[in-house]
Design an enzyme around this catalytic site. Structure first.
Site, PDB file in Angstrom:
ATOM      1  N   GLU A  51      -8.588  12.115  12.903  1.00  0.00           N
ATOM      2  CA  GLU A  51      -7.868  10.876  13.226  1.00  0.00           C
ATOM      3  C   GLU A  51      -6.905  11.055  14.402  1.00  0.00           C
ATOM      4  OE1 GLU A  51      -5.326   7.293  11.041  1.00  0.00           O
ATOM      5  OE2 GLU A  51      -5.970   9.052   9.904  1.00  0.00           O
ATOM      6  N   LYS A  78       0.849  -1.192   0.000  1.00  0.00           N
ATOM      7  CA  LYS A  78       0.000   0.000   0.000  1.00  0.00           C
ATOM      8  C   LYS A  78       0.883   1.240   0.000  1.00  0.00           C
ATOM      9  CE  LYS A  78      -3.172   2.700   2.893  1.00  0.00           C
ATOM     10  NZ  LYS A  78      -3.923   2.808   4.154  1.00  0.00           N
TER      11      LYS A  78
END
Length: 405
Positions: A208, A152
């Site tokens: 976050e 990723k």
């Protein structure tokens, strides 16, 4: 157990270190949270973090550090009473950390959607949308190569914005926090990083939590995997359900959780990590999130130490970290403070650090802003979907500035 080795985010000597003894220091509509609060903070505050459980405001400057390692060591040694500021994305970039004269805690978030800001317009897209699509295609070739370890990578693009008059960073914070259903928002004076960062501010509304420490309790709430919200409630609910069942997004999220588990296991006992994520949301996006908690093995490990131990996560870099970071450097160049962390830690070790997303850098003249948005690329990604995701994520900053697209 000793405190963990701290990565030196910026190796230059810290600047202006004070020698004095340390001082004690969803879908909901936008809301107005204490209209006087933003004006009471004042534009000179080097740091503000607004969260649902309250706001932390730094007052004055006792010392500045462009090295996170130096700042963390000073905090552990008790030579400063607190550290606030911003960590960069790359470990060789200067940090922007300040030891304030005092930390003030307010019980509520700071937000005010009624504050006036000057007109702002988009002047450039960096890179062009076609070039961003080419970068995603380049990443996909590497991700789909069976001989390559990369699983990723997070690729970002930027918008350059111009205001008709100087933007007050604290008033922009008020707009951002007022628009956020949870009252999230931050502003950081980046002067401690020196050079071109002097007088610039990092302003945003990150959803976050990188890491939070209260006593021996450590918590994180990583977000990875997202889908755009929809104004129709039924369509919006279906979008959330599809995200929660998406194999691609669940796999992307698992990379982040696995990395945090590996980083926290040496530092924590009683790690509680749910087996599957839950849905969380901002006004613009649904996210997959996993609440993580544990207990510190060693109480001398501060919130800043923890932030340095877990940053960067695959949510904003990729996995494995080294090849993902190398590809980002090759395709994007220097990210500066985008996808870094903003937060605070006090002399007791408590504190909170947020991932630096959904924000902008405001230049010293107050009229030029640069905002970034990124998305996680895995082998199953579609370039056009990834481009659309960044467009949606720009909405947090653009809406606060009143920019129409």
């Amino acid at each position: 157990m000793q405190a963990p080795a701290v990565a030196a985010h910026g190796t230059a000597a810290p600047r202006q270190i004070g020698t004095a003894a340390p001082r004690q220091i969803g879908t909901a509509a936008p809301r107005q949270i204490g209209t006087a609060a933003p004006r009471q903070i004042g534009s000179a505050a080097p740091f503000v973090l607004s969260r649902p459980h309250g706001t932390v405001v730094a007052e004055g400057v006792d010392a500045r550090f462009d090295s996170a390692g130096e700042a963390a060591a000073a905090l552990r040694a008790g030579s400063v009473a607190a550290v606030v500021g911003a960590l960069p994305f790359a470990p060789d970039h200067h940090a922007a950390l300040t030891a304030p004269v005092a930390l003030r805690h307010q019980p509520d978030p700071v937000g005010d959607v009624t504050v006036a800001l000057p007109p702002v317009r988009i002047t450039a897209t960096l890179p062009t949308e076609d070039e961003h699509l080419d970068r995603v295609a380049t990443a996909l070739r590497q991700l789909r190569d069976p001989a390559d370890d990369l699983a990723k990578v997070v690729l970002a693009r930027a918008l350059l914005l111009r205001a008709d008059a100087p933007v007050d960073p604290v008033l922009l914070l008020a707009r951002l926090a007022g628009n956020d259903p949870s009252g999230n928002g931050f502003v950081v004076d980046l002067t401690a990083a020196g050079g071109p960062w002097t007088g610039r501010h990092l302003v945003g509304a990150s959803p976050e939590v990188l890491v939070r420490r209260r006593g021996d309790l450590v918590t994180c709430h990583p977000l990875a995997g997202s889908a755009p919200r929809h104004p129709d409630p039924e369509v919006d609910r279906r979008t959330g359900r599809r995200l929660a069942a998406s194999e691609k997004n669940l796999a992307e999220h698992a990379h982040v959780v696995d990395a945090l588990r590996a980083s926290l296991e040496p530092l924590c006992t009683d790690l509680d990590i749910p087996g599957s994520p839950t849905l969380t949301s901002t006004r613009q996006l649904w996210h997959l999130g996993t609440p993580i908690s544990g207990r510190l093995r060693d109480r001398s490990v501060t919130a800043l130490d923890l932030a340095l131990a877990v940053h960067p996560t695959p949510a904003i870099c990729g996995t494995p970290t080294a090849p993902a970071r190398a590809l980002i450097q090759e395709l994007e160049g220097d990210r500066g403070f985008y996808a870094g962390a903003v937060g605070w830690a006090d002399r007791d070790g408590d504190g909170e650090w947020m991932v630096t997303i959904r924000g902008a850098v405001l230049d010293a003249d107050g009229t030029t802003l640069t905002t970034h948005a990124g998305g996680g690329i895995v082998a199953g990604s579609d370039p056009l979907d990834e481009l659309a995701e960044t467009t949606t994520k720009f909405g947090t900053v653009l809406e606060a500035l009143g920019v129409r697209r």
